[in-house]
Design a protein around this motif. Structure first.
Motif, PDB file in Angstrom:
ATOM      1  N   VAL A  18      53.403  18.196 -53.378  1.00 28.94           N
ATOM      2  CA  VAL A  18      52.628  17.451 -52.746  1.00 28.94           C
ATOM      3  C   VAL A  18      51.816  18.600 -51.624  1.00 28.94           C
ATOM      4  O   VAL A  18      50.768  18.431 -51.555  1.00 28.94           O
ATOM      5  CB  VAL A  18      53.276  16.349 -51.909  1.00 28.94           C
ATOM      6  CG1 VAL A  18      52.276  15.720 -50.971  1.00 28.94           C
ATOM      7  CG2 VAL A  18      53.835  15.205 -52.834  1.00 28.94           C
ATOM      8  N   THR A  62      49.560  20.832 -53.373  1.00 30.13           N
ATOM      9  CA  THR A  62      48.261  20.110 -53.778  1.00 30.13           C
ATOM     10  C   THR A  62      47.449  19.854 -52.921  1.00 30.13           C
ATOM     11  O   THR A  62      46.162  19.531 -52.918  1.00 30.13           O
ATOM     12  CB  THR A  62      48.430  19.058 -54.962  1.00 30.13           C
ATOM     13  OG1 THR A  62      49.255  18.212 -54.171  1.00 30.13           O
ATOM     14  CG2 THR A  62      48.941  19.511 -56.189  1.00 30.13           C
ATOM     15  N   ARG A  93      55.872  14.941 -60.155  1.00 30.17           N
ATOM     16  CA  ARG A  93      56.428  13.627 -59.427  1.00 30.17           C
ATOM     17  C   ARG A  93      56.020  12.326 -60.023  1.00 30.17           C
ATOM     18  O   ARG A  93      55.233  12.393 -60.941  1.00 30.17           O
ATOM     19  CB  ARG A  93      55.811  13.625 -57.903  1.00 30.17           C
ATOM     20  CG  ARG A  93      54.291  13.748 -57.891  1.00 30.17           C
ATOM     21  CD  ARG A  93      54.040  13.842 -56.344  1.00 30.17           C
ATOM     22  NE  ARG A  93      54.372  12.931 -55.549  1.00 30.17           N
ATOM     23  CZ  ARG A  93      53.716  12.301 -54.781  1.00 30.17           C
ATOM     24  NH1 ARG A  93      52.304  12.192 -54.801  1.00 30.17           N
ATOM     25  NH2 ARG A  93      54.314  11.699 -54.076  1.00 30.17           N
ATOM     26  N   ASP A 137      53.883   8.888 -58.435  1.00 34.52           N
ATOM     27  CA  ASP A 137      53.413   8.543 -57.097  1.00 34.52           C
ATOM     28  C   ASP A 137      53.483   6.982 -57.142  1.00 34.52           C
ATOM     29  O   ASP A 137      54.361   6.448 -57.973  1.00 34.52           O
ATOM     30  CB  ASP A 137      52.079   8.980 -57.331  1.00 34.52           C
ATOM     31  CG  ASP A 137      50.773   8.011 -57.978  1.00 34.52           C
ATOM     32  OD1 ASP A 137      51.714   7.173 -58.676  1.00 34.52           O
ATOM     33  OD2 ASP A 137      49.680   8.318 -58.061  1.00 34.52           O
ATOM     34  N   ARG A 138      53.223   6.375 -55.693  1.00 36.04           N
ATOM     35  CA  ARG A 138      53.740   4.952 -55.737  1.00 36.04           C
ATOM     36  C   ARG A 138      52.924   3.948 -56.547  1.00 36.04           C
ATOM     37  O   ARG A 138      53.234   3.021 -56.745  1.00 36.04           O
ATOM     38  CB  ARG A 138      53.233   4.491 -54.123  1.00 36.04           C
ATOM     39  CG  ARG A 138      51.728   4.557 -54.203  1.00 36.04           C
ATOM     40  CD  ARG A 138      51.626   4.091 -52.559  1.00 36.04           C
ATOM     41  NE  ARG A 138      51.960   2.915 -52.093  1.00 36.04           N
ATOM     42  CZ  ARG A 138      50.844   1.630 -52.091  1.00 36.04           C
ATOM     43  NH1 ARG A 138      49.520   1.940 -52.443  1.00 36.04           N
ATOM     44  NH2 ARG A 138      51.177   0.715 -51.884  1.00 36.04           N
ATOM     45  N   PHE A 139      51.915   4.441 -57.388  1.00 35.37           N
ATOM     46  CA  PHE A 139      51.250   3.555 -58.466  1.00 35.37           C
ATOM     47  C   PHE A 139      52.282   3.652 -59.610  1.00 35.37           C
ATOM     48  O   PHE A 139      51.623   2.953 -60.597  1.00 35.37           O
ATOM     49  CB  PHE A 139      49.726   3.742 -58.684  1.00 35.37           C
ATOM     50  CG  PHE A 139      48.888   3.930 -57.236  1.00 35.37           C
ATOM     51  CD1 PHE A 139      48.566   2.423 -56.734  1.00 35.37           C
ATOM     52  CD2 PHE A 139      48.717   4.786 -56.393  1.00 35.37           C
ATOM     53  CE1 PHE A 139      47.798   2.271 -55.743  1.00 35.37           C
ATOM     54  CE2 PHE A 139      47.962   4.929 -55.375  1.00 35.37           C
ATOM     55  CZ  PHE A 139      47.516   3.395 -55.110  1.00 35.37           C
ATOM     56  N   ILE A 198      52.928  12.345 -62.778  1.00 39.38           N
ATOM     57  CA  ILE A 198      52.192  13.610 -62.689  1.00 39.38           C
ATOM     58  C   ILE A 198      52.828  14.827 -63.059  1.00 39.38           C
ATOM     59  O   ILE A 198      53.754  15.236 -62.893  1.00 39.38           O
ATOM     60  CB  ILE A 198      51.728  13.648 -61.275  1.00 39.38           C
ATOM     61  CG1 ILE A 198      51.192  12.227 -60.684  1.00 39.38           C
ATOM     62  CG2 ILE A 198      50.918  14.807 -60.818  1.00 39.38           C
ATOM     63  CD1 ILE A 198      51.159  12.278 -59.322  1.00 39.38           C
ATOM     64  N   ILE A 243      45.290  10.890 -68.106  1.00 33.19           N
ATOM     65  CA  ILE A 243      43.787  10.998 -67.262  1.00 33.19           C
ATOM     66  C   ILE A 243      43.980  12.297 -66.280  1.00 33.19           C
ATOM     67  O   ILE A 243      45.201  12.731 -66.092  1.00 33.19           O
ATOM     68  CB  ILE A 243      43.721   9.800 -66.116  1.00 33.19           C
ATOM     69  CG1 ILE A 243      42.274   9.866 -65.793  1.00 33.19           C
ATOM     70  CG2 ILE A 243      44.638   9.810 -65.295  1.00 33.19           C
ATOM     71  CD1 ILE A 243      41.808   8.644 -65.279  1.00 33.19           C
ATOM     72  N   GLU A 244      43.012  12.824 -66.022  1.00 31.79           N
ATOM     73  CA  GLU A 244      42.947  14.044 -65.088  1.00 31.79           C
ATOM     74  C   GLU A 244      42.968  13.741 -63.457  1.00 31.79           C
ATOM     75  O   GLU A 244      42.081  12.886 -63.282  1.00 31.79           O
ATOM     76  CB  GLU A 244      41.760  15.114 -65.424  1.00 31.79           C
ATOM     77  CG  GLU A 244      41.875  16.297 -64.536  1.00 31.79           C
ATOM     78  CD  GLU A 244      40.518  17.161 -64.707  1.00 31.79           C
ATOM     79  OE1 GLU A 244      39.651  16.694 -65.105  1.00 31.79           O
ATOM     80  OE2 GLU A 244      40.784  18.519 -64.421  1.00 31.79           O
ATOM     81  N   GLY A 245      44.204  13.838 -63.143  1.00 33.95           N
ATOM     82  CA  GLY A 245      44.356  13.512 -61.839  1.00 33.95           C
ATOM     83  C   GLY A 245      43.265  14.133 -60.662  1.00 33.95           C
ATOM     84  O   GLY A 245      42.806  14.999 -60.828  1.00 33.95           O
ATOM     85  N   SER A 246      43.631  13.502 -59.386  1.00 35.40           N
ATOM     86  CA  SER A 246      42.789  14.198 -58.353  1.00 35.40           C
ATOM     87  C   SER A 246      43.102  15.375 -57.930  1.00 35.40           C
ATOM     88  O   SER A 246      42.458  16.501 -57.378  1.00 35.40           O
ATOM     89  CB  SER A 246      42.688  13.310 -57.218  1.00 35.40           C
ATOM     90  OG  SER A 246      44.229  13.372 -56.609  1.00 35.40           O
ATOM     91  N   GLU A 302      47.931  13.412 -65.716  1.00 35.22           N
ATOM     92  CA  GLU A 302      48.928  12.558 -65.430  1.00 35.22           C
ATOM     93  C   GLU A 302      48.763  11.477 -66.511  1.00 35.22           C
ATOM     94  O   GLU A 302      47.847  11.119 -67.285  1.00 35.22           O
ATOM     95  CB  GLU A 302      48.242  11.699 -64.336  1.00 35.22           C
ATOM     96  CG  GLU A 302      48.029  12.411 -63.241  1.00 35.22           C
ATOM     97  CD  GLU A 302      47.634  11.908 -61.704  1.00 35.22           C
ATOM     98  OE1 GLU A 302      47.003  12.606 -60.973  1.00 35.22           O
ATOM     99  OE2 GLU A 302      47.375  10.605 -61.760  1.00 35.22           O
ATOM    100  N   SER A 311      36.231  14.613 -58.076  1.00 26.69           N
ATOM    101  CA  SER A 311      37.154  14.125 -58.951  1.00 26.69           C
ATOM    102  C   SER A 311      36.672  12.779 -59.506  1.00 26.69           C
ATOM    103  O   SER A 311      36.102  12.002 -59.068  1.00 26.69           O
ATOM    104  CB  SER A 311      38.473  13.888 -58.159  1.00 26.69           C
ATOM    105  OG  SER A 311      39.319  12.672 -58.884  1.00 26.69           O
ATOM    106  N   THR A 316      38.605  10.295 -60.100  1.00 24.34           N
ATOM    107  CA  THR A 316      39.544   9.374 -59.684  1.00 24.34           C
ATOM    108  C   THR A 316      39.670   9.146 -58.329  1.00 24.34           C
ATOM    109  O   THR A 316      40.532   8.165 -57.831  1.00 24.34           O
ATOM    110  CB  THR A 316      40.917   9.546 -60.373  1.00 24.34           C
ATOM    111  OG1 THR A 316      41.508  10.794 -59.874  1.00 24.34           O
ATOM    112  CG2 THR A 316      41.125   9.640 -61.919  1.00 24.34           C
TER     113      THR A 316
END
Lengths: 244, 244, 244
Positions: A50, A53, A166, A168-170, A174, A213-216, A221, C118, C120
């Protein structure tokens, strides 16, 4: 005057509030910002990802106060480090390593532990005062004796084999693998092997089906629209994963 | 300009955000700090312990805005209190008593409740405006008529018999009993009787076994390394405990 | 200098901390305030109600940075809006509509999405920079091209038939129906029909029985003293309800 950004595994505990009280005692007008305090208890590895990033989005000069510290009270070093553009204050256990190495370590000191310090809460008695003093303009050399960072931490990345860094909360899973521009990926993790489609946005993602998908943070991810990918695909954080 | 530190049982609700909005309406450049907002709903006793152990770490002049208020809308007093070094604003229900008594009560006023105030949310309509006015420099006497603090609250402590004052998010069972320097403790709580080792640090604590440690507030806690002591030893918060 | 108040469905994730880092990069001394970040994931409707009831408590000039954004990456507009007394920055999906319409929309611009943004996380790459620039004094017209707000959102209210607008963390069932001064209410929701007493305060409410109370937003709520009304009366958020 720089921002102090806090990353811990304290959750919404009073330990976080107390650290802020200590900061304000040393630096009454400090701008204090929660970066992330929900790191899994004692998960140095999750905290490291975290921080790695997130750090680059903060203004130059930010002091990162980082406390995920299972070795508190042992002989692990207590660090304050200057990198090319930032400061990092926390335990020498790998937590801050990927971010510091990425920005470029310039100078490190070993913070002394006062004899009256709690054996269990260096966040309050060692790290918060040091971060506040840096915010108030102290030179690094004033805070402790020169040292080297001793404990590295790296994330596995070899060709298209990376790491689940990791969840994440959703429930997004990742990885540290970059996007290659493909419109689908063959996913291999433990005994799981499947081809999943790539979606450019959540809006265009298929319903009721895992997708990539490409995460932020710019890495891939595995997600599930309106749901938790992790509840479908129960894989271990820290485990290896291939997306090819 | 002092800090406003907030302690409530609001959790991460919008009620907390709204109180901050009200503070900024009265004191636009206030430094507002979450002390702890996860007090168990309506648990005056838990809030009182957290405030008592935390308040001393904040800078002199801090205004503590405290709202755990099951009696909101009743005839309990709404207090603003000056102690030797701090200000406390909140209901007269014991919540702020141990901290205020420890620092030394100097002066108290009873805050008037405006006729248009909500019957359920004095945090927004009575306490936040008073805290903001103190932060902005108002004298206590301007805020209400002089009064006495009427509702005391104390934690049981008689020799080596104390109280389980709370269980934190890591499952540590926290008492109000000081460390005596022993290297083991005989623990008696309800029908539970056992001798547990004392560990100076988490790092040196045994694995897979309950142990006693001196917590960051200087009192004894029962802990389990990499686990929750409370999940093993299910004891009631507020109950008596002997550590001898 | 105005406050930036944040409302999202990010929970206590690092995405919130990263947005704050971006804000401080553009506006180093900004006062940043969490309004509410626990909106149910992607629940535009819940976020809209919270914002509508909360915004008026913030000081004039506050910039509301609002990100509940299931359509991120689609062609929904990215808005910055000036109302009579405030600014609102976020997606054009109804989230900000009730608050903006209530205060009176004056001027709106469509924020451009930078090519490197991004797909997202427009909170970080589009909305946070815009909010920070407004805080730092930029005119709205500098941020994007003039546009109209396109997506309205209203809460059902026809006579005494309203809507269950949310359930809060205490389990209170919150409606958008005003109090009429009655001392009891006939409640009709789905197949549930019952007469419940009205209580002026929690303190005077009956124990162990549902009751109706006027909530802090001035609308009626169904509550249970020392308990969760929602655990007793399982009704759908967004559903219609009659209180007469």
């Amino acid at each position: 005057m720089p921002v102090i950004a806090i990353l811990t595994d304290f959750g919404q505990s009073e330990y976080l509030g107390i650290m802020k009280g200590v900061i304000f005692r040393h630096a009454p007008r400090a701008v204090v910002c929660d970066l992330y305090n929900e790191v899994d208890a004692q998960s140095v590895r999750e905290g490291a990802w975290v921080l790695y990033t997130a750090y680059r989005h903060f203004p130059e000069g930010t002091v990162f106060l980082c406390v995920v510290d299972p070795g508190v009270g042992s002989d692990r070093q207590a660090l304050a480090v200057r990198t090319q553009r930032y400061y990092f204050v926390g335990p020498d256990n790998g937590l801050m390593y990927p971010a510091m190495a990425d920005d470029g370590i310039v100078e490190a000191v070993d913070l002394p532990v006062p004899p009256e310090a709690s054996k269990t809460f260096h966040g309050r008695d060692v790290f918060a005062p040091a971060a506040a003093k840096l915010e108030a303009g102290a030179a690094l050399a004033v805070l402790g004796r020169p040292t080297e960072v001793k404990v590295p931490l790296t994330f596995h990345l070899q060709g298209r084999e990376g790491e689940i860094v990791r969840v994440d909360r959703f429930g997004n899973i990742i990885t540290n693998l970059p996007h290659t521009g493909q419109d689908q990926y063959r996913v291999t993790v433990e005994s799981y092997r499947r081809v999943l489609p790539f979606a450019r946005t959540y809006a265009e993602a298929p319903r009721g089906q895992l997708f990539v998908i490409e995460g932020s943070s710019g890495t891939l991810e595995i997600s599930l629209k309106n749901g938790s990918a992790w509840s479908v695909m129960d894989v271990p954080v820290g485990g290896r994963i291939v997306l090819e």
